[in-house]
Motif scaffolding. Structure first.
Motif, short mmCIF file in Angstrom:
data_model
loop_
_atom_site.label_atom_id
_atom_site.label_comp_id
_atom_site.label_asym_id
_atom_site.label_seq_id
_atom_site.Cartn_x
_atom_site.Cartn_y
_atom_site.Cartn_z
N HIS A 1 13.91 -20.28 -5.07
CA HIS A 1 12.75 -19.45 -5.36
C HIS A 1 12.81 -18.97 -6.81
CE1 HIS A 1 11.95 -19.57 -1.13
NE2 HIS A 1 13.02 -18.86 -0.82
N GLU B 1 13.74 -11.29 4.10
CA GLU B 1 12.74 -12.25 4.56
C GLU B 1 12.18 -13.04 3.38
OE1 GLU B 1 11.82 -13.16 7.52
OE2 GLU B 1 12.98 -11.69 8.67
N LYS B 2 11.99 -12.37 2.24
CA LYS B 2 11.51 -13.06 1.05
C LYS B 2 12.55 -14.05 0.53
CE LYS B 2 8.22 -9.81 -1.04
NZ LYS B 2 7.27 -10.83 -1.54
N LEU C 1 9.06 -13.68 -7.20
CA LEU C 1 9.26 -13.22 -5.84
C LEU C 1 9.36 -11.70 -5.76
CD1 LEU C 1 9.61 -14.74 -3.11
CD2 LEU C 1 12.07 -14.38 -3.36
N PHE C 2 10.01 -11.09 -6.76
CA PHE C 2 10.23 -9.65 -6.72
C PHE C 2 9.54 -8.91 -7.87
CE2 PHE C 2 13.94 -11.30 -4.38
CZ PHE C 2 13.80 -10.58 -3.21
N ALA D 1 18.00 -15.51 -4.11
CA ALA D 1 16.70 -16.18 -4.08
C ALA D 1 16.71 -17.40 -4.99
CB ALA D 1 15.60 -15.21 -4.48
N ASN E 1 4.84 -12.59 2.16
CA ASN E 1 5.71 -13.07 1.09
C ASN E 1 5.06 -14.21 0.34
OD1 ASN E 1 6.02 -15.41 2.56
ND2 ASN E 1 7.99 -14.81 3.44
N ASN E 2 5.76 -14.74 -0.66
CA ASN E 2 5.16 -15.73 -1.56
C ASN E 2 4.91 -17.07 -0.90
OD1 ASN E 2 4.92 -14.15 -3.87
ND2 ASN E 2 7.08 -14.44 -4.39
N GLN E 3 5.53 -17.30 0.24
CA GLN E 3 5.29 -18.55 0.93
C GLN E 3 4.17 -18.43 1.96
OE1 GLN E 3 8.49 -17.44 0.27
NE2 GLN E 3 8.44 -18.87 -1.43
N SER F 1 6.32 -11.05 7.81
CA SER F 1 7.44 -10.46 8.53
C SER F 1 7.02 -10.12 9.94
CB SER F 1 7.96 -9.22 7.81
OG SER F 1 6.93 -8.27 7.73
N GLU G 1 12.85 -6.65 4.82
CA GLU G 1 11.70 -7.35 4.26
C GLU G 1 12.11 -8.16 3.04
OE1 GLU G 1 7.91 -4.72 4.55
OE2 GLU G 1 9.64 -3.37 4.45
N ASN H 1 -1.83 -14.29 -1.40
CA ASN H 1 -0.48 -13.75 -1.26
C ASN H 1 0.16 -13.43 -2.60
OD1 ASN H 1 -0.56 -14.05 1.53
ND2 ASN H 1 0.07 -16.19 1.41
#
Length: 573
Positions: free
Chosen positions: A277, A63-64, A282-283, A272, A559-561, A565, A60, A45
Motif C-alpha cells: 500500500h 484493517e487499512k 492510506l493514512f 502498510a 478504507n482505500n480499497q 470495517s 480500524e 472512498n
C-alpha cells in the motif's frame, strides 16, 4: 484535539449533525452534497475535504493495513520461536530416557530433568510476561530467543545432573517468554484473519515435534549421541533470533497504550508499505486514537494485582485453571506416547534398577510409531484452522479435551494389556491430534480475551500456572507408576479441563479484548455454548459508547480499497 466550529456542526432537518454523518469530519453538508453527485463511484472512498481529520482506532487502522507479506514474515519468525519451544520440551522425553541409562539415573532424577524446564518456564513467564507490558514486546522477544538459544546450546556441555538441571532450568526461563512473540502476531493481524494466523504458528510447533523425532533417529539410534542431538535442537531458535532483529518492529497497540502515537503510526505505515500500500495515501489526514479503544480503561496496568481485581478476577482464575489442565494434558500425552514406545515398544520400564543405580538396559525407541503419532498434530491443526472462524473456539476445544481424556485412557489401558503395536500407534495418533487442537484453540482464545494493557501479563500468568501442570505431570509419567493410575488421572484432568473450557466466553469475530465489554455487564454465568455476548451485541455496545463521547470519536470509515470495517456509521444510526 480541538475541532473548528462550523455550520456543519448544526443539526439538519433530520436532526443529525452533518459534521459527522459521513466520517466524523467538519465540513459543509451542502458542499458535500453538491460535490458528491460529480464524484465517480470509485472515487468516493478517496474523497478528502479540506482540513478533514479522521480519528481511527487501532483496529480500524489495522484493517487499512490488512494482512499480507508483512504478517507472513512475522508469522515465520514467530513460528520459528514456537518451533524452538516445542523442540526444547519434546526433546526431554528422549533425553531423559538416554541419560537414565548412560548416567544411571533413578526415576526421580529422570523426572527432575523434565520438570526443571517447566520450573524455569514458571519463573520465566512471571518475569518476562510483565516485562512485555512494561518494556515492550520487541525487547522481550529478543531476550527470550537469546536465552533459549544460549542455554539450549550450553546443555550439550553438561557433565552431570546438577549442570544439566541448571542449563535446562535457564533454557526453560527463556521459553517462559514465548507468549510475547505470540501476542505480537495477534496484535498485528485483523480480527477476521487473526485466528488463521495464530493457528498458522502452531504448524511450526508441530514441525518442531516432528524434527525432534528425526533428530533423535539420526543421533540416538544406536550411537546415543545426545550432545549432537541437543545442538541440532537449538538451531531453530537461533534462526528466529537473527530474523527478529531485522524484521520484527514494536507492537503499535503497545505503543498506543503508552501514549506513543507517532511511533505507532510509523510502524503502521511501514507495515502498510510492506503489504504493497501507499502509506501516505492510506493514512493521509488520519489520526490514531490514544489507546486501543473505549473498552480499555485508563487505570488498566501490567501489575499482577490488577488481574485479581474484581474486573479481571473471574476470567483470570478461570484461565489459570484451564491452562493448568491444558498443559498437564498436552505434555502428559507427549510423555505417555514416548514411554509407551520406549524399549520394547510398550514402555516397559522394568529394565531399570533404581535401587542400586546400575545395570540399566540400553534404551530403544519405536521411532516410526512416535513419528506417525506426532504427525497427527498436523491433522488436528488443519481441522482447527478451517473451523476456528466458522464454528468458533470454545465448542471445538471442549470436545477435543473430552476426546483427549478418552484416548489417553484407551492408550494406557492398551499399553498395560500389551496390545499390538499397530493398535497403540492408532490410539496415540488420535490422542496427539485432539490434544493439539485443544491447546491451539486455548492459545488463540486467551490472546483475544485480554486487552492490550495486560495481555502479556495475563497471558504469561496463565502460561505460568499451566507450566505447574507440566511440572507435576512429569513426576506422574516419568516415574514407575503403572499405566492404570496414569490413565485414570489423565482422564479426570481432561474432563475437568473440558468443563472449564466450556465456561470461557467465545471470542470469534470480536476485536482484541472486546469480549470483556459484555463480561463486565453480564450477571449470568459465562458459557461457551449458551453465550449471549455475540459479536453484534458487543459491537453495538461499543458503538453506543462512541456515540456518547461525541461526533468525532471512534467512528468507522471506508478504507482505500473500498472495503468496510465490521461496523459502519449507518449501523450506529
Amino acid at each position: 484535539m480541538t475541532w473548528p466550529a462550523t455550520p456543519a456542526d448544526q443539526p439538519n432537518e433530520d436532526g443529525n449533525r452533518n459534521g459527522h454523518a459521513i466520517n466524523a469530519t467538519t465540513f459543509s453538508s451542502s458542499s458535500f452534497q453538491n460535490n458528491r453527485s460529480e464524484m465517480k463511484e470509485g472515487d468516493k472512498n478517496h474523497y478528502r475535504p479540506h482540513q478533514e481529520r479522521v480519528l481511527l482506532s487501532i483496529d480500524e487502522a489495522m484493517e487499512k493495513v490488512g494482512c499480507g507479506p508483512f504478517q507472513n514474515t512475522l508469522l515465520v519468525i514467530v513460528g520459528l520461536c514456537f518451533c524452538a519451544d516445542s523442540i526444547e520440551i519434546t526433546l526431554l522425553s528422549f533425553l531423559t530416557g538416554v541419560l537414565r541409562a548412560e548416567w544411571n539415573l533413578s526415576a526421580t532424577e529422570a523426572a527432575s530433568i523434565t520438570s526443571s524446564v517447566f520450573l524455569g518456564q514458571v519463573i520465566g513467564t512471571l518475569v518476562l510476561g510483565p516485562l512485555g507490558d512494561r518494556m515492550g514486546r520487541r525487547p522481550v522477544f529478543f531476550l527470550s530467543a537469546f536465552i533459549i538459544s544460549f542455554f539450549g546450546i550450553l546443555t550439550a556441555t553438561a557433565w552431570n545432573v546438577p549442570s544439566l538441571l541448571l542449563a535446562r532450568t535457564l533454557c526453560g526461563f527463556g521459553v517462559g517468554g514465548i507468549n510475547v512473540p505470540f501476542d505480537i502476531l495477534a496484535e498485528f493481524t485483523t480480527s477476521e484473519q487473526r485466528g488463521t494466523y495464530l493457528l498458522g504458528v502452531e504448524f511450526f510447533w508441530t514441525f518442531g515435534v516432528l524434527m525432534v523425532a528425526i533428530f533423535a533417529y539420526w543421533t540416538l539410534d544406536g550411537a546415543n549421541d545426545w550432545r549432537t542431538f541437543v545442538l541440532l535442537c537449538a538451531i531453530p531458535c537461533v534462526l528466529s533470533l537473527v530474523a527478529a532483529i531485522f524484521y520484527v518492529p514494536e507492537s503499535p497497540r503497545w505503543l498506543l497504550s503508552q501514549g506513543r502515537t507517532e511511533e505507532a503510526m510509523q510502524v503502521l505505515k511501514s507495515a502498510a508499505a510492506r503489504n504493497g500500500h501507499d502509506p501516505i495515501l492510506l493514512f493521509s489526514d488520519v489520526e490514531l486514537m490514544d489507546g486501543s479503544g473505549p473498552q480499555h480503561d485508563e487505570e488498566d496496568s501490567s501489575d499482577f494485582l490488577e488481574l485479581l481485581k474484581p474486573k479481571w478476577r473471574r476470567i483470570t482464575l478461570l484461565l489459570w485453571a484451564t491452562w493448568f489442565g491444558m498443559e498437564f494434558s498436552y505434555y502428559g500425552t507427549i510423555l505417555i506416547v514416548t514411554r509407551v514406545f520406549m524399549n520394547d515398544g510398550r514402555g516397559d520400564m522394568n529394565d531399570y534398577d533404581d535401587d542400586d543405580g546400575g545395570n540399566h538396559a540400553a534404551v530403544e525407541f519405536e521411532y516410526g510409531s512416535i513419528f506417525i503419532s506426532s504427525s497427527a498434530e498436523l491433522l488436528g491443526l488443519t481441522f482447527v484452522i478451517y473451523t476456528v472462524d466458522r464454528i468458533g473456539r470454545i465448542l471445538p476445544a471442549t470436545c477435543f479435551f473430552f476426546l483427549g481424556g478418552v484416548f489417553c485412557l484407551m492408550l494406557t489401558v492398551a499399553a498395560e494389556t500389551s496390545q499390538p503395536i499397530a493398535v497403540l500407534t492408532l490410539i496415540a495418533f488420535c490422542a496427539k491430534g485432539v490434544e493439539m487442537g485443544s491447546s491451539c484453540l486455548l492459545w488463540v482464545s486467551t490472546a483475544e480475551l485480554l486487552p492490550t494493557e495486560i495481555r502479556s501479563t495475563g497471558h504469561s500468568t496463565a502460561n505460568a500456572v499451566g507450566k505447574i501442570g507440566g511440572f507435576l505431570c512429569a513426576y506422574l509419567i516419568e516415574g514407575d507408576i503403572s499405566f492404570w493410575i496414569i490413565g485414570g488421572t489423565m482422564f479426570v484432568v481432561h474432563m475437568m479441563t473440558a468443563f472449564l473450557t466450556w465456561k470461557l466466553p467465545e471470542t470469534k469475530g470480536l476485536d482484541l479484548g472486546e469480549s470483556q465489554i459484555s463480561m463486565d455487564n453480564r450477571d449470568e454465568p459465562m458459557s461457551g455454548g449458551g453465550n449471549t455476548n455475540s459479536a453484534a451485541a458487543v459491537r453495538q455496545k461499543t458503538m453506543n459508547h462512541n456515540h456518547s463521547l461525541g461526533p468525532h470519536t471512534g467512528l468507522f470509515e471506508m478504507n482505500n480499497q473500498g472495503s468496510k470495517s465490521a461496523t459502519s456509521y449507518s449501523e450506529l444510526l
